[in-house]
Design a protein around this motif. Structure first.
Motif, PDB file in Angstrom:
ATOM      1  N   GLU A 152      13.267  -2.506  -8.781  1.00  0.00           N
ATOM      2  CA  GLU A 152      11.957  -1.918  -8.544  1.00  0.00           C
ATOM      3  C   GLU A 152      11.157  -2.805  -7.602  1.00  0.00           C
ATOM      4  O   GLU A 152      11.331  -4.031  -7.579  1.00  0.00           O
ATOM      5  CB  GLU A 152      11.187  -1.745  -9.855  1.00  0.00           C
ATOM      6  CG  GLU A 152      11.833  -0.777 -10.843  1.00  0.00           C
ATOM      7  CD  GLU A 152      11.096  -0.753 -12.167  1.00  0.00           C
ATOM      8  OE1 GLU A 152      10.386   0.232 -12.434  1.00  0.00           O
ATOM      9  OE2 GLU A 152      11.215  -1.732 -12.918  1.00  0.00           O
ATOM     10  N   LEU A 153      10.266  -2.177  -6.835  1.00  0.00           N
ATOM     11  CA  LEU A 153       9.379  -2.895  -5.921  1.00  0.00           C
ATOM     12  C   LEU A 153       7.928  -2.540  -6.219  1.00  0.00           C
ATOM     13  O   LEU A 153       7.631  -1.444  -6.694  1.00  0.00           O
ATOM     14  CB  LEU A 153       9.704  -2.556  -4.466  1.00  0.00           C
ATOM     15  CG  LEU A 153      11.015  -3.090  -3.890  1.00  0.00           C
ATOM     16  CD1 LEU A 153      11.226  -2.545  -2.487  1.00  0.00           C
ATOM     17  CD2 LEU A 153      11.023  -4.618  -3.873  1.00  0.00           C
ATOM     18  N   ALA A 154       7.034  -3.485  -5.920  1.00  0.00           N
ATOM     19  CA  ALA A 154       5.598  -3.249  -6.079  1.00  0.00           C
ATOM     20  C   ALA A 154       4.860  -3.854  -4.899  1.00  0.00           C
ATOM     21  O   ALA A 154       5.259  -4.898  -4.361  1.00  0.00           O
ATOM     22  CB  ALA A 154       5.084  -3.849  -7.380  1.00  0.00           C
ATOM     23  N   GLY A 155       3.785  -3.178  -4.490  1.00  0.00           N
ATOM     24  CA  GLY A 155       2.941  -3.697  -3.430  1.00  0.00           C
ATOM     25  C   GLY A 155       1.795  -4.514  -4.002  1.00  0.00           C
ATOM     26  O   GLY A 155       1.807  -4.927  -5.169  1.00  0.00           O
ATOM     27  N   GLU A 156       0.783  -4.722  -3.179  1.00  0.00           N
ATOM     28  CA  GLU A 156      -0.365  -5.515  -3.618  1.00  0.00           C
ATOM     29  C   GLU A 156      -1.157  -4.827  -4.723  1.00  0.00           C
ATOM     30  O   GLU A 156      -1.909  -5.485  -5.444  1.00  0.00           O
ATOM     31  CB  GLU A 156      -1.273  -5.814  -2.427  1.00  0.00           C
ATOM     32  CG  GLU A 156      -0.629  -6.730  -1.382  1.00  0.00           C
ATOM     33  CD  GLU A 156      -1.569  -7.054  -0.242  1.00  0.00           C
ATOM     34  OE1 GLU A 156      -2.675  -6.452  -0.209  1.00  0.00           O
ATOM     35  OE2 GLU A 156      -1.218  -7.886   0.600  1.00  0.00           O
ATOM     36  N   ASP A 157      -0.989  -3.501  -4.867  1.00  0.00           N
ATOM     37  CA  ASP A 157      -1.689  -2.799  -5.936  1.00  0.00           C
ATOM     38  C   ASP A 157      -1.028  -2.989  -7.291  1.00  0.00           C
ATOM     39  O   ASP A 157      -1.573  -2.575  -8.320  1.00  0.00           O
ATOM     40  CB  ASP A 157      -1.782  -1.306  -5.617  1.00  0.00           C
ATOM     41  CG  ASP A 157      -0.406  -0.677  -5.374  1.00  0.00           C
ATOM     42  OD1 ASP A 157       0.616  -1.374  -5.535  1.00  0.00           O
ATOM     43  OD2 ASP A 157      -0.367   0.517  -5.005  1.00  0.00           O
ATOM     44  N   GLY A 158       0.161  -3.591  -7.332  1.00  0.00           N
ATOM     45  CA  GLY A 158       0.833  -3.875  -8.596  1.00  0.00           C
ATOM     46  C   GLY A 158       1.521  -2.689  -9.240  1.00  0.00           C
ATOM     47  O   GLY A 158       1.976  -2.776 -10.379  1.00  0.00           O
ATOM     48  N   ILE A 159       1.634  -1.568  -8.524  1.00  0.00           N
ATOM     49  CA  ILE A 159       2.295  -0.377  -9.066  1.00  0.00           C
ATOM     50  C   ILE A 159       3.783  -0.435  -8.726  1.00  0.00           C
ATOM     51  O   ILE A 159       4.156  -0.613  -7.556  1.00  0.00           O
ATOM     52  CB  ILE A 159       1.669   0.909  -8.505  1.00  0.00           C
ATOM     53  CG1 ILE A 159       0.178   0.955  -8.866  1.00  0.00           C
ATOM     54  CG2 ILE A 159       2.389   2.134  -9.048  1.00  0.00           C
ATOM     55  CD1 ILE A 159      -0.548   2.144  -8.272  1.00  0.00           C
ATOM     56  N   TRP A 160       4.612  -0.264  -9.745  1.00  0.00           N
ATOM     57  CA  TRP A 160       6.063  -0.383  -9.562  1.00  0.00           C
ATOM     58  C   TRP A 160       6.680   0.971  -9.241  1.00  0.00           C
ATOM     59  O   TRP A 160       6.307   1.998  -9.805  1.00  0.00           O
ATOM     60  CB  TRP A 160       6.709  -0.961 -10.813  1.00  0.00           C
ATOM     61  CG  TRP A 160       6.344  -2.385 -11.073  1.00  0.00           C
ATOM     62  CD1 TRP A 160       5.366  -2.844 -11.909  1.00  0.00           C
ATOM     63  CD2 TRP A 160       6.938  -3.538 -10.478  1.00  0.00           C
ATOM     64  NE1 TRP A 160       5.316  -4.212 -11.876  1.00  0.00           N
ATOM     65  CE2 TRP A 160       6.269  -4.664 -11.007  1.00  0.00           C
ATOM     66  CE3 TRP A 160       7.960  -3.732  -9.554  1.00  0.00           C
ATOM     67  CZ2 TRP A 160       6.603  -5.961 -10.646  1.00  0.00           C
ATOM     68  CZ3 TRP A 160       8.289  -5.036  -9.188  1.00  0.00           C
ATOM     69  CH2 TRP A 160       7.618  -6.126  -9.723  1.00  0.00           C
ATOM     70  N   ARG A 197      14.804  -1.714  -0.992  1.00  0.00           N
ATOM     71  CA  ARG A 197      13.789  -1.000  -0.226  1.00  0.00           C
ATOM     72  C   ARG A 197      13.322   0.212  -1.017  1.00  0.00           C
ATOM     73  O   ARG A 197      14.022   0.729  -1.890  1.00  0.00           O
ATOM     74  CB  ARG A 197      14.329  -0.573   1.129  1.00  0.00           C
ATOM     75  CG  ARG A 197      15.453   0.440   1.049  1.00  0.00           C
ATOM     76  CD  ARG A 197      16.041   0.716   2.419  1.00  0.00           C
ATOM     77  NE  ARG A 197      17.137   1.666   2.344  1.00  0.00           N
ATOM     78  CZ  ARG A 197      17.917   1.974   3.385  1.00  0.00           C
ATOM     79  NH1 ARG A 197      17.709   1.380   4.554  1.00  0.00           N
ATOM     80  NH2 ARG A 197      18.896   2.856   3.241  1.00  0.00           N
ATOM     81  N   SER A 198      12.114   0.679  -0.713  1.00  0.00           N
ATOM     82  CA  SER A 198      11.544   1.852  -1.362  1.00  0.00           C
ATOM     83  C   SER A 198      10.614   2.552  -0.389  1.00  0.00           C
ATOM     84  O   SER A 198       9.796   1.896   0.283  1.00  0.00           O
ATOM     85  CB  SER A 198      10.781   1.454  -2.634  1.00  0.00           C
ATOM     86  OG  SER A 198      10.135   2.574  -3.200  1.00  0.00           O
ATOM     87  N   GLU A 199      10.739   3.878  -0.298  1.00  0.00           N
ATOM     88  CA  GLU A 199       9.878   4.651   0.590  1.00  0.00           C
ATOM     89  C   GLU A 199       8.427   4.619   0.127  1.00  0.00           C
ATOM     90  O   GLU A 199       7.506   4.766   0.926  1.00  0.00           O
ATOM     91  CB  GLU A 199      10.372   6.104   0.661  1.00  0.00           C
ATOM     92  CG  GLU A 199      11.743   6.278   1.297  1.00  0.00           C
ATOM     93  CD  GLU A 199      11.751   5.899   2.770  1.00  0.00           C
ATOM     94  OE1 GLU A 199      10.683   5.983   3.411  1.00  0.00           O
ATOM     95  OE2 GLU A 199      12.814   5.503   3.281  1.00  0.00           O
ATOM     96  N   GLU A 200       8.219   4.435  -1.194  1.00  0.00           N
ATOM     97  CA  GLU A 200       6.858   4.427  -1.737  1.00  0.00           C
ATOM     98  C   GLU A 200       6.140   3.098  -1.529  1.00  0.00           C
ATOM     99  O   GLU A 200       4.922   3.010  -1.691  1.00  0.00           O
ATOM    100  CB  GLU A 200       6.876   4.752  -3.236  1.00  0.00           C
ATOM    101  CG  GLU A 200       7.212   6.186  -3.582  1.00  0.00           C
ATOM    102  CD  GLU A 200       8.695   6.473  -3.581  1.00  0.00           C
ATOM    103  OE1 GLU A 200       9.478   5.512  -3.372  1.00  0.00           O
ATOM    104  OE2 GLU A 200       9.085   7.628  -3.788  1.00  0.00           O
ATOM    105  N   ASN A 210       4.853  -2.199   2.006  1.00  0.00           N
ATOM    106  CA  ASN A 210       4.728  -3.659   2.123  1.00  0.00           C
ATOM    107  C   ASN A 210       4.940  -4.293   0.743  1.00  0.00           C
ATOM    108  O   ASN A 210       3.981  -4.636   0.047  1.00  0.00           O
ATOM    109  CB  ASN A 210       3.359  -4.043   2.675  1.00  0.00           C
ATOM    110  CG  ASN A 210       3.138  -3.505   4.079  1.00  0.00           C
ATOM    111  OD1 ASN A 210       3.894  -3.817   4.997  1.00  0.00           O
ATOM    112  ND2 ASN A 210       2.110  -2.680   4.244  1.00  0.00           N
ATOM    113  N   PRO A 211       6.181  -4.441   0.322  1.00  0.00           N
ATOM    114  CA  PRO A 211       6.454  -4.993  -1.017  1.00  0.00           C
ATOM    115  C   PRO A 211       6.097  -6.466  -1.121  1.00  0.00           C
ATOM    116  O   PRO A 211       6.265  -7.235  -0.169  1.00  0.00           O
ATOM    117  CB  PRO A 211       7.967  -4.791  -1.175  1.00  0.00           C
ATOM    118  CG  PRO A 211       8.494  -4.753   0.227  1.00  0.00           C
ATOM    119  CD  PRO A 211       7.416  -4.110   1.041  1.00  0.00           C
ATOM    120  N   VAL A 212       5.555  -6.818  -2.271  1.00  0.00           N
ATOM    121  CA  VAL A 212       5.222  -8.223  -2.536  1.00  0.00           C
ATOM    122  C   VAL A 212       5.923  -8.741  -3.794  1.00  0.00           C
ATOM    123  O   VAL A 212       5.998  -9.945  -4.022  1.00  0.00           O
ATOM    124  CB  VAL A 212       3.696  -8.435  -2.670  1.00  0.00           C
ATOM    125  CG1 VAL A 212       2.993  -8.132  -1.362  1.00  0.00           C
ATOM    126  CG2 VAL A 212       3.130  -7.578  -3.793  1.00  0.00           C
TER     127      VAL A 212
END
Length: 207
Positions: free
Chosen positions: A146-154, A169-172, A175-177
């Motif tokens: 799973e990936l999450a961005g700066e918003d913390g949503i996985w 990688r994830s289309e959603e 910019n993964p962090v």
């Protein structure tokens, strides 16, 4: 064996049963409690130890100056439940009975209990080996990443192996962090190294 020796042994045993309190030491604590320890914050922590049977025990905590009273059982055991504050310190705890014991330099924070096999005791001086060689998966796709961005949503992510590396990688998530793997109770190992050792769950979040 002489009769004098038997008489002495009988006398000692008789005194032991007549005065059992002498067989116990003064108030003491379990060995897991001591100076410089960390206690779980915002919780109820059980503090226990031993003393003389029916000994009155007073426990005073410095973070709220509250005093808890209890009485040692016939088995010389005592315990109290302490309400701990939020992270901070240092604090102290004073236990009083026929004698007194003080535990100081106590900090409040997060306490985690880890368990595992005997290889958890492996020291870095023994050598660190690269366990990522020969990465492979049972199927073409590699689930549980799973990936999450700066918003913390996985979001679920696609993962594949290339040159002993896992690319995710994830289309959603443009910019993964953060990334995590098998972060669910129902997850089963799908990623293995050349020795067929499964990868354990992990997360890149800095707790």
């Amino acid at each position: 064996m002489s009769s004098k020796f038997l008489a002495k042994v009988s006398l000692v045993l008789m005194l032991f049963y007549l005065f059992p309190n002498t067989a116990y030491s003064n108030v003491s604590l379990s060995a897991i409690f001591g100076k410089h320890m960390v206690m779980q914050q915002n919780s109820e922590v059980k503090l226990w130890g031993w003393g003389k049977p029916m000994e009155k025990i007073r426990v005073t905590t410095s973070w709220d100056n509250d005093t808890l009273n209890t009485v040692t059982t016939n088995n010389a055991k005592w315990s109290v439940m302490l309400k701990t504050p939020e992270a901070g310190g240092p604090y102290s705890i004073k236990i009083e009975g026929y004698n007194s014991v003080v535990i100081d330099d106590i900090l409040m924070g997060e306490v985690w209990l880890l368990s595992g096999q005997s290889n958890m005791e492996w020291k870095t001086s023994f050598g660190i080996f690269d366990c990522s060689e020969g990465l492979h998966c049972e199927k073409a796709d590699l689930p549980y990443f799973e990936l999450a961005g700066e918003d913390g949503i996985w979001f679920s992510a696609q993962a594949f192996i290339k040159d002993d590396k896992v690319l995710v990688r994830s289309e959603e998530v443009r910019n993964p962090v953060n990334v995590r793997f098998a972060w669910a109770n129902s997850a089963t190992p799908k990623l293995f190294n050349k020795d067929n050792l499964p990868a354990s769950c992990f997360t890149a979040i800095d707790f």
